[in-house]
Design a protein around this motif. Structure first.
Motif, PDB file in Angstrom:
ATOM      1  N   SER A 169      20.660   0.382  18.521  1.00 16.15           N
ATOM      2  CA  SER A 169      20.542   1.415  17.493  1.00 16.15           C
ATOM      3  C   SER A 169      19.160   1.359  16.852  1.00 16.15           C
ATOM      4  N   VAL A 170      18.695   2.528  16.399  1.00 17.67           N
ATOM      5  CA  VAL A 170      17.338   2.649  15.870  1.00 17.67           C
ATOM      6  C   VAL A 170      17.351   3.477  14.592  1.00 17.67           C
ATOM      7  N   LYS A 171      16.577   3.025  13.618  1.00 16.19           N
ATOM      8  CA  LYS A 171      16.306   3.813  12.429  1.00 16.19           C
ATOM      9  C   LYS A 171      14.825   4.167  12.426  1.00 16.19           C
ATOM     10  N   GLN A 172      14.515   5.389  12.004  1.00 22.05           N
ATOM     11  CA  GLN A 172      13.132   5.840  12.034  1.00 22.05           C
ATOM     12  C   GLN A 172      12.701   6.349  10.664  1.00 22.05           C
ATOM     13  N   TYR A 173      11.425   6.095  10.358  1.00 24.42           N
ATOM     14  CA  TYR A 173      10.863   6.490   9.068  1.00 24.42           C
ATOM     15  C   TYR A 173       9.470   7.062   9.293  1.00 24.42           C
ATOM     16  N   SER A 174       9.093   7.999   8.439  1.00 26.99           N
ATOM     17  CA  SER A 174       7.743   8.551   8.468  1.00 26.99           C
ATOM     18  C   SER A 174       7.069   8.243   7.139  1.00 26.99           C
ATOM     19  N   HIS A 175       5.856   7.703   7.206  1.00 27.64           N
ATOM     20  CA  HIS A 175       5.147   7.286   6.001  1.00 27.64           C
ATOM     21  C   HIS A 175       3.857   8.087   5.841  1.00 27.64           C
ATOM     22  N   SER A 176       3.360   8.090   4.644  1.00 31.44           N
ATOM     23  CA  SER A 176       2.032   8.647   4.397  1.00 31.44           C
ATOM     24  C   SER A 176       0.995   7.547   4.579  1.00 31.44           C
ATOM     25  N   VAL A 177      -0.268   7.945   4.691  1.00 28.72           N
ATOM     26  CA  VAL A 177      -1.345   6.963   4.808  1.00 28.72           C
ATOM     27  C   VAL A 177      -1.355   6.035   3.597  1.00 28.72           C
ATOM     28  N   ASP A 178      -1.116   6.587   2.431  1.00 27.55           N
ATOM     29  CA  ASP A 178      -1.132   5.777   1.211  1.00 27.55           C
ATOM     30  C   ASP A 178       0.012   4.768   1.159  1.00 27.55           C
ATOM     31  N   ASP A 179       1.087   5.026   1.919  1.00 31.53           N
ATOM     32  CA  ASP A 179       2.225   4.107   1.944  1.00 31.53           C
ATOM     33  C   ASP A 179       1.960   2.854   2.783  1.00 31.53           C
ATOM     34  N   LEU A 180       0.995   2.931   3.698  1.00 35.41           N
ATOM     35  CA  LEU A 180       0.861   1.899   4.722  1.00 35.41           C
ATOM     36  C   LEU A 180       0.659   0.484   4.178  1.00 35.41           C
ATOM     37  N   PRO A 181      -0.207   0.255   3.170  1.00 35.02           N
ATOM     38  CA  PRO A 181      -0.354  -1.128   2.691  1.00 35.02           C
ATOM     39  C   PRO A 181       0.962  -1.734   2.223  1.00 35.02           C
ATOM     40  N   GLU A 182       1.786  -0.963   1.518  1.00 35.77           N
ATOM     41  CA  GLU A 182       3.072  -1.481   1.055  1.00 35.77           C
ATOM     42  C   GLU A 182       4.022  -1.733   2.223  1.00 35.77           C
ATOM     43  N   VAL A 183       4.031  -0.819   3.202  1.00 32.01           N
ATOM     44  CA  VAL A 183       4.886  -0.990   4.382  1.00 32.01           C
ATOM     45  C   VAL A 183       4.468  -2.234   5.162  1.00 32.01           C
ATOM     46  N   LEU A 184       3.175  -2.412   5.339  1.00 33.53           N
ATOM     47  CA  LEU A 184       2.677  -3.574   6.078  1.00 33.53           C
ATOM     48  C   LEU A 184       3.086  -4.873   5.387  1.00 33.53           C
ATOM     49  N   ALA A 185       3.007  -4.894   4.076  1.00 26.99           N
ATOM     50  CA  ALA A 185       3.356  -6.110   3.335  1.00 26.99           C
ATOM     51  C   ALA A 185       4.863  -6.353   3.355  1.00 26.99           C
ATOM     52  N   LYS A 186       5.650  -5.314   3.144  1.00 24.66           N
ATOM     53  CA  LYS A 186       7.102  -5.472   2.988  1.00 24.66           C
ATOM     54  C   LYS A 186       7.804  -5.758   4.310  1.00 24.66           C
ATOM     55  N   ASP A 187       7.462  -5.003   5.360  1.00 23.95           N
ATOM     56  CA  ASP A 187       8.204  -5.094   6.611  1.00 23.95           C
ATOM     57  C   ASP A 187       7.535  -5.981   7.661  1.00 23.95           C
ATOM     58  N   PHE A 188       6.225  -6.234   7.507  1.00 22.07           N
ATOM     59  CA  PHE A 188       5.506  -6.964   8.555  1.00 22.07           C
ATOM     60  C   PHE A 188       4.827  -8.228   8.046  1.00 22.07           C
ATOM     61  N   GLY A 189       4.843  -8.462   6.754  1.00 23.59           N
ATOM     62  CA  GLY A 189       4.231  -9.664   6.209  1.00 23.59           C
ATOM     63  C   GLY A 189       2.723  -9.673   6.305  1.00 23.59           C
ATOM     64  N   ILE A 190       2.112  -8.490   6.377  1.00 21.83           N
ATOM     65  CA  ILE A 190       0.657  -8.374   6.488  1.00 21.83           C
ATOM     66  C   ILE A 190       0.104  -7.856   5.166  1.00 21.83           C
ATOM     67  N   VAL A 191      -0.771  -8.630   4.554  1.00 25.21           N
ATOM     68  CA  VAL A 191      -1.339  -8.263   3.261  1.00 25.21           C
ATOM     69  C   VAL A 191      -2.837  -8.028   3.431  1.00 25.21           C
ATOM     70  N   LEU A 192      -3.277  -6.805   3.132  1.00 25.16           N
ATOM     71  CA  LEU A 192      -4.691  -6.458   3.224  1.00 25.16           C
ATOM     72  C   LEU A 192      -5.337  -6.535   1.840  1.00 25.16           C
ATOM     73  N   ASP A 193      -6.591  -6.964   1.818  1.00 30.34           N
ATOM     74  CA  ASP A 193      -7.291  -6.948   0.532  1.00 30.34           C
ATOM     75  C   ASP A 193      -7.715  -5.514   0.209  1.00 30.34           C
ATOM     76  N   ASP A 194      -8.209  -5.301  -0.997  1.00 30.15           N
ATOM     77  CA  ASP A 194      -8.499  -3.948  -1.463  1.00 30.15           C
ATOM     78  C   ASP A 194      -9.517  -3.235  -0.569  1.00 30.15           C
ATOM     79  N   ALA A 195     -10.530  -3.962  -0.117  1.00 33.65           N
ATOM     80  CA  ALA A 195     -11.554  -3.348   0.727  1.00 33.65           C
ATOM     81  C   ALA A 195     -10.963  -2.890   2.053  1.00 33.65           C
TER      82      ALA A 195
END
Length: 294
Positions: free
Chosen positions: A252-278
């Motif tokens: 089974s699969v769930k799908q989501y569509s994000h905005s560009v501005d959502d990506l830093p939060e998605v990366l941190a929450k679901d993938f454990g990837i934290v980008l600095d501000d730059a």
């Protein structure tokens, strides 16, 4: 100091305590099959697959110190050459016999693709040669959780995720009957071939060549958009551009569509990837520029 001829994986340069802490392994590190399975599972479920360095405008550096700084020292990940380079060095440090191999991805491909996936052929020290070695594939992003034995046609179920390693024929004009291997994964509609590979040893210098193509060529699948994966025993998270999917062992699969501005939060929450501000700004600039061009 002896000259580095490029044959080994520089296991003596690994910060083993830092690596073990990063992947959450606090068990035995004796070079046994049990340790190999535990480390493979720990690595695969702890360090995500990602190609963000390309979007951020920086080269993908395969020097071991650079990989350790990124994958171990920071909340980041990498793609197959980074993962496999690091895992090979760790296993070599622990005493395993490690041989790298190059695979040709076939999953979802409509034509023959170059051999640009890295895998490892591994034996614990002292293992008899008549016993099957182990295939380690920590750099694909979607498992397997643990190594697979080089045993033709053996199917394994790892917490609901199915994998199969079997022999196949490689494309070789000089020796048309050369036996290679195929890795299959179980999908909702049955078994699907994921990649093929021959039993030809690959070295660090080959990784550099493959890495250059993957990280710079306009024909590479990784130079046009972010592609990020996080694999756990319960779910596979995939971010492809701004689209996210979550696949479960039952298919089974769930799908989501994000905005560009959502990506830093998605990366941190679901993938454990934290980008600095730059880097957040660099990623947004890349995405918006690419959206205008496409």
């Amino acid at each position: 100091m002896s000259e580095d001829l490029g044959y080994g994986w520089q296991g003596d340069l690994v910060d083993l305590p830092a690596y073990l802490e990063r992947v959450g392994h606090d068990g035995d590190v004796a070079p046994t099959v049990a340790t190999l399975c535990a480390l493979h599972r720990a690595h695969t479920t702890s360090i995500p697959f990602e190609n963000l360095e390309i979007m951020l405008g920086r080269p993908v550096d395969l020097a071991l110190d650079a990989i350790q700084a990124k994958l171990v020292g920071r909340p980041r990940g990498g793609y197959c050459f980074e993962h496999t380079r690091l895992f090979a060095a760790v296993l070599e440090r622990l005493g395993y016999e490690v041989i790298a191999l190059a695979g040709r991805v076939t999953l979802g491909a409509r034509k023959i693709l170059p051999s640009t996936h890295a895998l490892l052929h591994v034996r614990p020290p002292g293992q008899p040669l008549d016993e099957p070695a182990w295939l380690c594939d920590v750099g694909f992003g979607s498992g397997p959780l643990e190594p697979l034995r080089f045993r033709d046609g053996e199917e394994v179920d790892q917490d609901g995720w199915g994998f199969r390693l079997q022999q196949g024929r490689t494309v070789n004009a000089w020796s048309p009957n050369t036996v290679g291997w195929e890795l299959h994964q179980r999908g909702p509609d049955g078994w699907v071939q994921r990649h093929t590979f021959a039993m030809n040893e690959t070295f660090r210098v080959d990784f550099e060549l493959y890495n250059y193509f993957i990280s710079t060529s306009p024909n590479s699948p990784f130079t046009t958009r972010p592609f990020v994966q996080k694999f756990t025993r319960d779910a596979l998270y995939v971010l492809d551009g701004t689209n996210e999917s979550v696949t479960y062992p039952d298919g089974s699969v769930k799908q989501y569509s994000h905005s560009v501005d959502d990506l830093p939060e998605v990366l941190a929450k679901d993938f454990g990837i934290v980008l600095d501000d730059a880097d957040v700004l660099r990623l947004a600039d890349f995405m918006r520029t690419h959206q205008k061009e496409s």
